[in-house]
Design a protein around this motif. Structure first.
Motif, PDB file in Angstrom:
ATOM      1  N   GLY A  20      44.449 -50.723  -7.242  1.00 14.00           N
ATOM      2  CA  GLY A  20      43.469 -50.712  -8.327  1.00 14.00           C
ATOM      3  C   GLY A  20      42.168 -50.066  -7.907  1.00 14.00           C
ATOM      4  O   GLY A  20      41.545 -49.315  -8.673  1.00 14.00           O
ATOM      5  N   LYS A  21      41.771 -50.317  -6.669  1.00 17.11           N
ATOM      6  CA  LYS A  21      40.535 -49.716  -6.158  1.00 17.11           C
ATOM      7  C   LYS A  21      40.692 -48.210  -6.004  1.00 17.11           C
ATOM      8  O   LYS A  21      39.766 -47.436  -6.296  1.00 17.11           O
ATOM      9  N   ILE A  22      41.865 -47.751  -5.546  1.00 17.85           N
ATOM     10  CA  ILE A  22      42.121 -46.318  -5.406  1.00 17.85           C
ATOM     11  C   ILE A  22      42.009 -45.625  -6.760  1.00 17.85           C
ATOM     12  O   ILE A  22      41.389 -44.565  -6.885  1.00 17.85           O
ATOM     13  N   LEU A  23      42.603 -46.218  -7.786  1.00 17.44           N
ATOM     14  CA  LEU A  23      42.541 -45.620  -9.124  1.00 17.44           C
ATOM     15  C   LEU A  23      41.102 -45.574  -9.640  1.00 17.44           C
ATOM     16  O   LEU A  23      40.692 -44.605 -10.282  1.00 17.44           O
ATOM     17  N   MET A  24      40.336 -46.616  -9.355  1.00 18.99           N
ATOM     18  CA  MET A  24      38.929 -46.643  -9.769  1.00 18.99           C
ATOM     19  C   MET A  24      38.148 -45.525  -9.076  1.00 18.99           C
ATOM     20  O   MET A  24      37.337 -44.824  -9.699  1.00 18.99           O
ATOM     21  N   ILE A  25      38.401 -45.342  -7.787  1.00  9.56           N
ATOM     22  CA  ILE A  25      37.714 -44.299  -7.025  1.00  9.56           C
ATOM     23  C   ILE A  25      38.077 -42.913  -7.564  1.00  9.56           C
ATOM     24  O   ILE A  25      37.209 -42.048  -7.731  1.00  9.56           O
ATOM     25  N   CYS A  26      39.346 -42.702  -7.862  1.00 11.35           N
ATOM     26  CA  CYS A  26      39.778 -41.414  -8.432  1.00 11.35           C
ATOM     27  C   CYS A  26      39.079 -41.143  -9.755  1.00 11.35           C
ATOM     28  O   CYS A  26      38.666 -40.008 -10.033  1.00 11.35           O
ATOM     29  N   GLU A  27      38.942 -42.181 -10.555  1.00  6.80           N
ATOM     30  CA  GLU A  27      38.269 -42.019 -11.853  1.00  6.80           C
ATOM     31  C   GLU A  27      36.810 -41.624 -11.652  1.00  6.80           C
ATOM     32  O   GLU A  27      36.289 -40.760 -12.354  1.00  6.80           O
ATOM     33  N   GLU A  28      36.142 -42.257 -10.681  1.00  6.94           N
ATOM     34  CA  GLU A  28      34.750 -41.909 -10.382  1.00  6.94           C
ATOM     35  C   GLU A  28      34.624 -40.448  -9.954  1.00  6.94           C
ATOM     36  O   GLU A  28      33.708 -39.737 -10.376  1.00  6.94           O
TER      37      GLU A  28
END
Length: 283
Positions: free
Chosen positions: A43-51
């Motif tokens: 979930g954190k990886i996906l959030m970082i990619c979105e940023e």
């Protein structure tokens, strides 16, 4: 062309956006929170990619990760209990599906070696060993100009070779592993135990100022580190050993200590080829 670069370590996740020349911008760091497990990390990886997508219209996402990685599919083959539930997770599939861009993934130390061979300390070097010192110890090997991943993408697991049989228990279920004695985390634990609450940069300041107690701990750690390195150099005979991880920021102090100690443990012909170098710092 812009690529989102994500490095997943046991302690922190480091990110940046790279162009096709390896020039980085917008470097950031996030806590891994490894103890919360693989699903939380995903979930954190996906959030970082979105940023990063908000910062730049990315053409792709490149991920390096701790653990054994199937570089063909972007799947975590095996990770120790440092990140519970991470084994078996197809990270690239989730990233590429969500953001509709190509995603690649490899072991973090393999990626370090690829980067150092491209724009770093091993540029134009065909045969070299990369050793990263962090929460654990990682290894990657270049042979005849190509990265060697091993039959099942598990080559270079040097952190789990046995240094002291029957010694300290390790997350891999063995005891006495190299990384339990010679990683930067192992050094930090020893410093905390012997000298109290002290960060490694402060510890290295004490070494530079000639503090006898700090020097004894440092030399003991260097001895364990170079005992393992000597075995690797004798077996592999690389022309260069690239030392990475945050501790490599100590520069000449660390490099000279490693080189001096290592050379006392090698046969003459191996000494001629064992050139230790630190990873270059690139923002």
């Amino acid at each position: 062309m812009y690529i989102g670069a994500i490095d997943i370590g046991g302690t922190s996740i480091k990110t940046a956006i790279s162009n096709e020349y390896g020039e980085l911008k917008n470097p950031k760091a996030y806590p891994t929170e490894a103890d919360k497990g693989g699903s939380h990390l995903m979930g954190k990886i996906l959030m970082i990619c979105e940023e990063m997508q908000v910062q730049e219209n990315l053409d792709g996402i490149a991920i390096s990760s701790a653990g054994q990685v199937d570089a063909d599919t972007g799947t975590i083959i095996y990770a120790t209990d440092t990140i519970p539930g991470y084994s078996g997770m197809n990270v690239c599939e989730q990233v590429s599906t969500k953001f509709n861009v190509p995603a690649t993934m490899d072991n973090d130390v393999n990626c370090t070696a690829l980067g150092e061979q491209w724009v770093g300390a091993a540029r134009n070097v065909n045969d070299f060993l990369t050793v990263t010192l962090g929460t654990g110890i990682g290894g990657a090997l270049f042979i005849n100009g190509s990265l060697y991943r091993g039959t099942t993408f598990s080559g270079g697991e040097i952190g789990h070779m046995i240094l002291h049989p029957g010694g300290k228990p390790c997350t891999c279920m063995q005891a006495g592993c190299y990384e339990r004695y010679a990683s930067s985390a192992a050094l930090s634990a020893t410093v905390q135990q012997q000298l109290g609450d002290m960060e490694l940069p402060v510890f290295f300041e004490r070494i530079r100022s000639g503090n006898a107690e700090a020097i004894v701990l440092f030399e003991r750690w260097i001895d364990d580190l170079t005992t393992g390195l000597a075995s690797l150099v004798l077996i592999l005979n690389p022309s260069v050993v690239v030392i990475g991880g945050g501790i490599s920021a100590q520069g000449e102090l660390l490099k000279e200590a490693i080189q001096t100690s290592l050379e006392t443990k090698l046969m003459p012909n191996h000494k001629k080829r064992a050139d230790c170098r630190a990873c270059g710092k690139r923002e």
